[in-house]
Design an enzyme around this catalytic site. Structure first.
Site, short mmCIF file in Angstrom:
data_model
loop_
_atom_site.label_atom_id
_atom_site.label_comp_id
_atom_site.label_asym_id
_atom_site.label_seq_id
_atom_site.Cartn_x
_atom_site.Cartn_y
_atom_site.Cartn_z
N CYS A 1 8.61 -39.59 -14.92
CA CYS A 1 7.85 -40.17 -13.80
C CYS A 1 6.38 -39.78 -13.85
O CYS A 1 5.65 -40.31 -14.67
CB CYS A 1 8.51 -39.84 -12.47
SG CYS A 1 8.17 -41.15 -11.26
N HIS B 1 14.15 -41.82 -13.24
CA HIS B 1 14.59 -40.42 -13.14
C HIS B 1 15.97 -40.18 -13.75
O HIS B 1 16.98 -40.31 -13.06
CB HIS B 1 14.62 -40.01 -11.66
CG HIS B 1 13.26 -39.83 -11.08
ND1 HIS B 1 12.63 -38.61 -11.02
CD2 HIS B 1 12.39 -40.73 -10.56
CE1 HIS B 1 11.43 -38.76 -10.49
NE2 HIS B 1 11.26 -40.04 -10.19
N GLU C 1 17.32 -37.42 -14.26
CA GLU C 1 17.98 -36.29 -13.60
C GLU C 1 18.74 -36.76 -12.35
O GLU C 1 19.60 -36.04 -11.84
CB GLU C 1 16.98 -35.19 -13.27
CG GLU C 1 16.23 -35.32 -11.95
CD GLU C 1 15.14 -36.39 -11.98
OE1 GLU C 1 14.92 -36.98 -13.05
OE2 GLU C 1 14.52 -36.66 -10.95
#
Ligand code: GLN
Length: 414
Positions: free
Chosen positions: A279, A366, A368
């Site tokens: 990001c 993202h 994660e």
């Protein structure tokens, strides 16, 4: 505990509509303002609200019922000494706007209500707003500033009076310096790495989500986290991989990080060093590689954005939260040898880049995923493959004294 269902509140968009609702969060005599952004994610309000990337923003949730599963512990840690449920130690966004606040909540992880969390964190929260109307306005007009009035004595303010107020604009500030760790810290992995030797990763913290650190240490890397402005170009040679985190605001404010990354990209001795950015980390790496970033009309904030992997031609569903983007045309014929890696299938915006020959890639979305789907966790595995393939040029120098693991704190320094 609270009885403010009848406590009125105003949510006003600068030079736009005014919504009258009720306050279920922090009440204050002051008018609270920030950038109004909307997310279409269905779950994950504790993760979003504690994500440092939302600093200075007023989040409008389009999911109409918010608060129904309460809020989990903001202090409980996991086996790596990382926050178990929250993405940082604080409630980071400026305020929240919802359609219907769920006054009753139930979940096995819940420790408090959303209202209690907002009140003790001094964060205003307004319910009873037609969030569909808000989104229709923002989609036409683009992201804009807005304010919240919870003071009972000011509920009759007219839109002219509200427009005349001064609105805080987070886009003008370097918010990374506010949310990033103030000095280095170290998280030791207790997981066996898949290749015997434990790799050492250097994480550049621009406002990192806790789960990014977890994605590294749970795969077996000892992780040294340094502030966004740490001179990483001088210490990169001591590590098996560099990671650049997410973070708030306009990437162009992080000139120090961009310059440091540029030096690393140009360093002949670091040509094989693995780098991964997410990001804001992606945007900073792109700026270091000579690309251009721009502000999007209203950004992409959702947990279900279809994205095409240009190498495998597979569509993946991604979690996103960003208001700036890398211009795709600026990635064409890149002089450093980068090319586009992922593309957004909704709006064709850039979602990542990869180097033609070096082990460097980054994503706008993202992987994660907290919250969101875990389709793209394979990118962390790919990063670790790069780390395992990388054999550092042996150097006889020792680590600078401020980075010796034994002497570092084991959590972020705020
Ligand atoms: N989640 C992030 O890292 C956001 C990056 C940047 N602040 C943006 O809004 O585009």
């Amino acid at each position: 505990m609270f009885d403010n269902e009848n406590h009125k509140a105003i949510f006003h968009i600068q030079n736009g509509p005014t919504f009258k609702g009720y306050s279920f969060g922090h009440n204050t005599n002051e008018v609270v303002s920030g950038e109004v952004v909307f997310t279409t994610s269905l779950v994950g309000y504790p993760e979003s609200m504690s994500d440092p990337s939302y600093k200075g923003q007023i989040i409008v949730f389009t999911q109409p019922l918010i608060g129904n599963y309460g809020v989990p512990s903001s202090v409980e840690k996991d086996e790596f000494n990382l926050l178990k449920f929250m993405e940082s130690t604080k409630l980071q966004c400026k305020a929240i706007i919802v359609s219907d606040y769920a006054w009753e909540y139930s979940h096995w992880t819940a420790k408090e209500s959303l209202q209690e969390w907002c009140v003790r964190s001094n964060v205003p929260a307004v319910g009873g707003v037609d969030t569909r109307e808000v989104v229709k306005f923002l989609r036409e007009q683009g992201s804009t500033l807005g304010c919240i009035v919870t003071d009972s004595a000011k509920q009759d303010m007219t839109s002219e009076e509200l427009n005349a107020l001064s609105f805080y604009n987070p886009g003008l500030e370097n918010l990374v310096s506010v949310v990033a760790t103030k000095s280095p810290y170290y998280i030791k992995s207790i997981t066996e790495s898949k290749i015997g030797a434990t790799p050492n990763v250097l994480l550049v913290d621009c406002g990192s989500k806790e789960n990014i650190v977890r994605c590294l240490v749970s795969r077996g890397a000892n992780t040294t986290v340094v502030p966004y402005n740490y001179p990483i170009q001088n210490i990169a040679k001591f590590y098996d991989g560099i990671f650049i985190s997410n973070g708030p605001g306009d990437p162009k404010h992080c000139t120090v990080t961009i310059d440091n990354l540029k030096t690393i990209l140009n360093d002949k001795d670091l040509q094989d060093l693995p780098i991964f950015g997410i990001c804001l980390g992606h945007q900073l790496l792109c700026l270091a590689a000579g690309c251009v970033t721009e502000k999007m009309k209203y950004g992409n904030r959702a947990h279900n954005i279809p994205t095409l992997d240009l190498i495998t031609q597979q569509c993946i569903i991604t979690s996103q939260n960003h208001g700036y983007v890398v211009s795709t045309s600026s990635l064409v014929d890149n002089k450093f040898g980068f090319k586009e890696y992922f593309v957004n299938l909704n709006d064709n915006s850039n979602e990542g880049m990869i180097h033609e020959t070096r082990p460097i890639f980054s994503t706008q979305f993202h992987p994660e995923a907290k919250g969101g789907p875990q389709d793209t966790s394979y990118l962390f595995d790919n990063y670790f493959k790069n780390i395992f393939n990388y054999t550092k040029k042996s150097n006889s120098e020792t680590l600078p004294s401020d980075l010796v693991p034994e002497s570092l704190p084991t959590e972020r320094v705020l």
